[in-house]
Design a protein around this motif. Structure first.
Motif, PDB file in Angstrom:
ATOM      1  N   GLN A 296      -7.056  -4.872  -8.784  1.00  0.00           N
ATOM      2  CA  GLN A 296      -6.730  -3.674  -8.400  1.00  0.00           C
ATOM      3  C   GLN A 296      -7.249  -3.018  -7.146  1.00  0.00           C
ATOM      4  OE1 GLN A 296      -5.005  -1.314 -11.596  1.00  0.00           O
ATOM      5  NE2 GLN A 296      -6.625   0.301 -10.968  1.00  0.00           N
ATOM      6  N   ALA A 297      -8.646  -3.543  -7.296  1.00  0.00           N
ATOM      7  CA  ALA A 297      -9.500  -2.674  -6.099  1.00  0.00           C
ATOM      8  C   ALA A 297      -9.190  -3.413  -4.949  1.00  0.00           C
ATOM      9  CB  ALA A 297     -10.869  -3.019  -6.646  1.00  0.00           C
ATOM     10  N   ALA A 298      -8.737  -4.647  -5.001  1.00  0.00           N
ATOM     11  CA  ALA A 298      -8.730  -5.505  -3.746  1.00  0.00           C
ATOM     12  C   ALA A 298      -7.098  -5.176  -3.175  1.00  0.00           C
ATOM     13  CB  ALA A 298      -8.247  -7.056  -3.956  1.00  0.00           C
ATOM     14  N   VAL A 299      -6.455  -4.592  -4.022  1.00  0.00           N
ATOM     15  CA  VAL A 299      -4.878  -3.929  -3.682  1.00  0.00           C
ATOM     16  C   VAL A 299      -5.101  -2.700  -2.592  1.00  0.00           C
ATOM     17  CG1 VAL A 299      -2.953  -2.720  -4.389  1.00  0.00           C
ATOM     18  CG2 VAL A 299      -3.476  -4.983  -5.245  1.00  0.00           C
ATOM     19  N   ARG A 300      -6.248  -1.675  -3.394  1.00  0.00           N
ATOM     20  CA  ARG A 300      -6.491  -0.514  -2.758  1.00  0.00           C
ATOM     21  C   ARG A 300      -6.930  -0.603  -1.444  1.00  0.00           C
ATOM     22  NH1 ARG A 300      -8.244   2.601  -8.270  1.00  0.00           N
ATOM     23  NH2 ARG A 300      -6.033   2.786  -8.910  1.00  0.00           N
ATOM     24  N   LYS A 301      -8.206  -1.816  -1.354  1.00  0.00           N
ATOM     25  CA  LYS A 301      -8.659  -1.995   0.165  1.00  0.00           C
ATOM     26  C   LYS A 301      -7.967  -2.469   0.858  1.00  0.00           C
ATOM     27  CE  LYS A 301     -12.740  -4.707   1.740  1.00  0.00           C
ATOM     28  NZ  LYS A 301     -13.596  -5.384   1.434  1.00  0.00           N
ATOM     29  N   VAL A 302      -6.954  -3.328   0.590  1.00  0.00           N
ATOM     30  CA  VAL A 302      -6.227  -4.331   1.566  1.00  0.00           C
ATOM     31  C   VAL A 302      -5.215  -3.164   2.129  1.00  0.00           C
ATOM     32  CG1 VAL A 302      -4.248  -5.753   1.938  1.00  0.00           C
ATOM     33  CG2 VAL A 302      -6.080  -6.384   0.931  1.00  0.00           C
ATOM     34  N   ILE A 303      -4.695  -2.234   1.322  1.00  0.00           N
ATOM     35  CA  ILE A 303      -3.530  -1.212   1.780  1.00  0.00           C
ATOM     36  C   ILE A 303      -4.370  -0.279   2.839  1.00  0.00           C
ATOM     37  CG2 ILE A 303      -2.296   0.845   0.883  1.00  0.00           C
ATOM     38  CD1 ILE A 303      -1.387  -0.823  -1.562  1.00  0.00           C
ATOM     39  N   ARG A 304      -5.638   0.007   2.341  1.00  0.00           N
ATOM     40  CA  ARG A 304      -6.303   1.163   3.082  1.00  0.00           C
ATOM     41  C   ARG A 304      -6.664   0.479   4.544  1.00  0.00           C
ATOM     42  NH1 ARG A 304      -9.677   2.023  -0.441  1.00  0.00           N
ATOM     43  NH2 ARG A 304     -11.302   0.578   0.164  1.00  0.00           N
ATOM     44  N   VAL A 305      -7.080  -0.825   4.654  1.00  0.00           N
ATOM     45  CA  VAL A 305      -7.391  -1.417   5.762  1.00  0.00           C
ATOM     46  C   VAL A 305      -6.130  -1.606   6.711  1.00  0.00           C
ATOM     47  CG1 VAL A 305      -8.023  -3.665   6.826  1.00  0.00           C
ATOM     48  CG2 VAL A 305      -9.423  -2.542   4.854  1.00  0.00           C
ATOM     49  N   ALA A 306      -5.079  -1.896   6.121  1.00  0.00           N
ATOM     50  CA  ALA A 306      -3.749  -1.927   6.829  1.00  0.00           C
ATOM     51  C   ALA A 306      -3.235  -0.730   7.165  1.00  0.00           C
ATOM     52  CB  ALA A 306      -2.663  -2.643   5.862  1.00  0.00           C
ATOM     53  N   LYS A 307      -3.512   0.181   6.626  1.00  0.00           N
ATOM     54  CA  LYS A 307      -3.041   1.680   7.299  1.00  0.00           C
ATOM     55  C   LYS A 307      -3.893   2.142   8.268  1.00  0.00           C
ATOM     56  CE  LYS A 307      -2.207   6.305   5.204  1.00  0.00           C
ATOM     57  NZ  LYS A 307      -2.353   7.107   4.318  1.00  0.00           N
ATOM     58  N   ARG A 308      -5.401   1.936   8.172  1.00  0.00           N
ATOM     59  CA  ARG A 308      -5.993   2.118   9.353  1.00  0.00           C
ATOM     60  C   ARG A 308      -5.759   1.332  10.677  1.00  0.00           C
ATOM     61  NH1 ARG A 308     -10.815   0.927   7.042  1.00  0.00           N
ATOM     62  NH2 ARG A 308     -10.981   2.910   6.068  1.00  0.00           N
ATOM     63  N   LYS A 309      -5.714  -0.024  10.545  1.00  0.00           N
ATOM     64  CA  LYS A 309      -5.260  -0.865  11.598  1.00  0.00           C
ATOM     65  C   LYS A 309      -4.066  -0.379  12.328  1.00  0.00           C
ATOM     66  CE  LYS A 309      -4.588  -5.602  12.753  1.00  0.00           C
ATOM     67  NZ  LYS A 309      -4.739  -7.180  11.949  1.00  0.00           N
TER      68      LYS A 309
ATOM     69  N   ARG B 253      -1.765   8.708 -11.791  1.00  0.00           N
ATOM     70  CA  ARG B 253      -3.293   8.580 -11.908  1.00  0.00           C
ATOM     71  C   ARG B 253      -3.853   8.403 -10.707  1.00  0.00           C
ATOM     72  NH1 ARG B 253      -6.529   9.903 -15.873  1.00  0.00           N
ATOM     73  NH2 ARG B 253      -7.956   7.953 -15.381  1.00  0.00           N
ATOM     74  N   SER B 254      -3.364   9.658  -9.676  1.00  0.00           N
ATOM     75  CA  SER B 254      -3.717   9.671  -8.315  1.00  0.00           C
ATOM     76  C   SER B 254      -2.875   9.322  -7.151  1.00  0.00           C
ATOM     77  CB  SER B 254      -5.044   9.041  -8.161  1.00  0.00           C
ATOM     78  OG  SER B 254      -5.556   9.124  -6.613  1.00  0.00           O
ATOM     79  N   LEU B 255      -2.353   9.911  -6.542  1.00  0.00           N
ATOM     80  CA  LEU B 255      -1.372   9.448  -5.628  1.00  0.00           C
ATOM     81  C   LEU B 255      -2.118   9.068  -4.363  1.00  0.00           C
ATOM     82  CD1 LEU B 255       1.692  12.065  -5.611  1.00  0.00           C
ATOM     83  CD2 LEU B 255       1.564   9.464  -6.229  1.00  0.00           C
ATOM     84  N   ILE B 256      -3.514   9.816  -4.253  1.00  0.00           N
ATOM     85  CA  ILE B 256      -4.287   9.303  -3.163  1.00  0.00           C
ATOM     86  C   ILE B 256      -4.611   7.974  -3.220  1.00  0.00           C
ATOM     87  CG2 ILE B 256      -6.675   9.626  -2.164  1.00  0.00           C
ATOM     88  CD1 ILE B 256      -6.637  12.203  -3.513  1.00  0.00           C
ATOM     89  N   GLU B 257      -4.705   7.321  -4.520  1.00  0.00           N
ATOM     90  CA  GLU B 257      -5.115   6.009  -4.595  1.00  0.00           C
ATOM     91  C   GLU B 257      -3.922   5.100  -4.722  1.00  0.00           C
ATOM     92  OE1 GLU B 257      -7.922   4.414  -4.431  1.00  0.00           O
ATOM     93  OE2 GLU B 257      -9.232   6.098  -4.276  1.00  0.00           O
ATOM     94  N   ASN B 258      -2.724   5.533  -5.265  1.00  0.00           N
ATOM     95  CA  ASN B 258      -1.753   4.604  -5.532  1.00  0.00           C
ATOM     96  C   ASN B 258      -0.209   4.989  -5.057  1.00  0.00           C
ATOM     97  OD1 ASN B 258      -3.350   3.271  -7.681  1.00  0.00           O
ATOM     98  ND2 ASN B 258      -3.009   4.991  -9.058  1.00  0.00           N
ATOM     99  N   GLY B 259      -0.199   6.249  -4.216  1.00  0.00           N
ATOM    100  CA  GLY B 259       0.676   6.632  -3.630  1.00  0.00           C
ATOM    101  C   GLY B 259       1.514   5.892  -2.374  1.00  0.00           C
ATOM    102  N   GLN B 260       0.724   5.064  -1.781  1.00  0.00           N
ATOM    103  CA  GLN B 260       1.235   4.270  -0.789  1.00  0.00           C
ATOM    104  C   GLN B 260       1.980   3.030  -1.480  1.00  0.00           C
ATOM    105  OE1 GLN B 260       1.194   5.635   2.195  1.00  0.00           O
ATOM    106  NE2 GLN B 260      -0.258   7.145   1.069  1.00  0.00           N
ATOM    107  N   GLU B 261       1.473   2.412  -2.356  1.00  0.00           N
ATOM    108  CA  GLU B 261       2.239   1.286  -3.171  1.00  0.00           C
ATOM    109  C   GLU B 261       3.629   1.918  -3.619  1.00  0.00           C
ATOM    110  OE1 GLU B 261       1.782  -1.941  -6.592  1.00  0.00           O
ATOM    111  OE2 GLU B 261      -0.029  -0.804  -6.061  1.00  0.00           O
ATOM    112  N   PHE B 262       3.303   2.996  -4.222  1.00  0.00           N
ATOM    113  CA  PHE B 262       4.644   3.837  -4.970  1.00  0.00           C
ATOM    114  C   PHE B 262       5.642   3.929  -3.937  1.00  0.00           C
ATOM    115  CE2 PHE B 262       6.884   7.542  -5.913  1.00  0.00           C
ATOM    116  CZ  PHE B 262       7.442   7.355  -6.930  1.00  0.00           C
ATOM    117  N   LYS B 263       5.255   4.333  -2.656  1.00  0.00           N
ATOM    118  CA  LYS B 263       6.217   4.595  -1.768  1.00  0.00           C
ATOM    119  C   LYS B 263       6.989   3.255  -1.360  1.00  0.00           C
ATOM    120  CE  LYS B 263       4.394   8.137   1.137  1.00  0.00           C
ATOM    121  NZ  LYS B 263       4.027   8.506   2.504  1.00  0.00           N
ATOM    122  N   LYS B 264       6.299   2.116  -1.317  1.00  0.00           N
ATOM    123  CA  LYS B 264       6.859   0.482  -1.022  1.00  0.00           C
ATOM    124  C   LYS B 264       7.808   0.420  -2.201  1.00  0.00           C
ATOM    125  CE  LYS B 264       7.364  -3.165   1.050  1.00  0.00           C
ATOM    126  NZ  LYS B 264       8.079  -3.489   2.291  1.00  0.00           N
TER     127      LYS B 264
END
Length: 382
Positions: free
Chosen positions: A333-346, A16-27
């Motif tokens: 779930q929204a918080a997970v996506r936000k925190v991952i996105r911020v951590a990646k950008r930082k 249901r989107s590797l754009i949204e959930n792919g980074q957690e999947f990698k982990k």
């Protein structure tokens, strides 16, 4: 060098989107207790200009050409020999073949976006021949044979496919999808394989984590001998950490003491090379081979914390079916996506701050690939 793998582990999941959930999947793959040789993912929601790299795997991908969503990708471990099989344009599927001795195993990654299926179409996708088959996918088909409450048209079409090709659906009746908003389970993700493979297989639903999707990952282990390549790790000189002053001091006296009366040019050259290599071994040294790279080098403790909180709320929703718990889960779930996105950008910005004259350009491109960025987005100014 070739050797034999005694079990083949396949992981399948509707992302249901590797754009949204792919980074957690990698982990999850990086930290998992097992290493799948093949990963079949449906609904990747990617387009050709978007990259998704999974360290240690080769990707065979098929994006949806018209409209949004959809798409499938099959990841194969880099040490597994495989062959890609062409499929019809209108089918959202990827087919690869691996070998067990002289026998071909055809692995079919299939997604049906709620279309009306028929057994003839499914048979054509699998193809003809003496190969064995493994189907992994979201069929959007209901049948009491694999745990559904009723049997629909698509379920009957899949049942006809099983009869026509002597295949077995190895689902054990467990639910594979959770519609949290309706508090409803369903079994629409199927693992189907030839009878000769089904008798030596183990199948289960990994219920602890949806990984941001509404489909659970599925684990399948098949007892067969698969050819595997042993990739040799070649040691490399530690050039970046070399003490060149010490190297020069060691080399000069030994080179000056060489006998200049040697007439054979090749012998003279070989002697110089031996001296340089011996000094390099002592002063520079070599690495022990390529180390395992992190799939998600930017992952932080905060990322792990919010994922843990979301999974705890998922367990609560599965027990209570409460609307309040559902809202809390969606917020988590929204918080997970936000925190991952911020951590990646930082992480990317901090890396850019460290770039200087001594940074190898190949390291920069390597980080861009890890972050799955294009050149334009990598150096875009905010």
């Amino acid at each position: 060098m070739w050797w034999i793998l005694m079990v083949l582990i396949i992981l399948q999941w509707n992302a249901r989107s590797l754009i949204e959930n792919g980074q957690e999947f990698k982990k999850c793959i990086s930290d998992g207790s097992f290493t799948p040789q093949v990963i079949c993912i449906q609904e990747i929601w990617l387009k050709p200009h978007l990259k998704f790299v999974l360290q240690g795997y080769t990707a065979v991908r098929r994006d949806r050409k018209v409209g949004n969503g959809g798409g499938v990708v099959t990841f194969i471990k880099t040490d597994i020999a495989y062959k890609q099989v062409n499929v019809r344009e209108e089918c959202e599927s990827v087919i690869v073949e691996v070998w067990s001795g002289s026998q071909k195993i055809r692995i079919i990654n299939f997604y049906n976006p709620c279309k009306r299926l028929n057994s003839e179409t499914l048979t054509n996708i699998g193809g003809e021949g003496s190969h064995s088959e493994v189907w992994c996918g979201d069929f959007n088909a209901h049948n009491t044979l694999w745990g559904s409450e009723h049997t629909d048209h698509n379920g009957r079409a899949v049942e006809e496919l099983l009869e026509m090709k002597n295949l077995v659906c190895i689902n054990d009746g467990s639910y594979t999808r959770l519609d949290i908003s309706k508090s409803k389970y369903s079994a629409i993700d199927l693992t189907i394989m030839s009878e000769c493979l089904a008798k030596d297989s183990v199948w289960k639903v990994l219920e602890k984590n949806l990984i941001g999707s509404d489909h659970f990952p599925l684990y399948c282990k098949i007892g067969l001998e698969v050819s595997k390549t042993d990739i040799e790790r070649v040691p490399r000189w530690k050039i970046k950490a070399a003490d060149w002053n010490a190297f020069q001091c060691e080399c000069e006296p030994r080179l000056q003491s060489l006998n200049s009366n040697i007439d054979d040019v090749e012998q003279y050259n070989n002697t110089i090379c031996e001296i340089l290599c011996e000094v390099a071994e002592d002063v520079i040294g070599k690495s022990i081979g390529r180390q395992k790279k992190k799939n998600v080098p930017w992952w932080t403790d905060e990322c792990s914390k919010v994922v843990k909180t979301r999974n705890r709320l998922l367990r609560r929703v599965k027990k209570s079916y409460s609307f309040d718990d559902f809202i809390a889960y969606k917020r988590a779930q929204a918080a997970v996506r936000k925190v991952i996105r911020v951590a990646k950008r930082k992480h990317w910005r901090e890396y850019c701050d460290r770039i200087g004259e001594n940074v190898d350009i190949s390291d920069v491109w390597g980080m861009i690939r890890k972050m799955e960025m294009s050149f334009e987005s990598a150096f875009k100014c905010d």
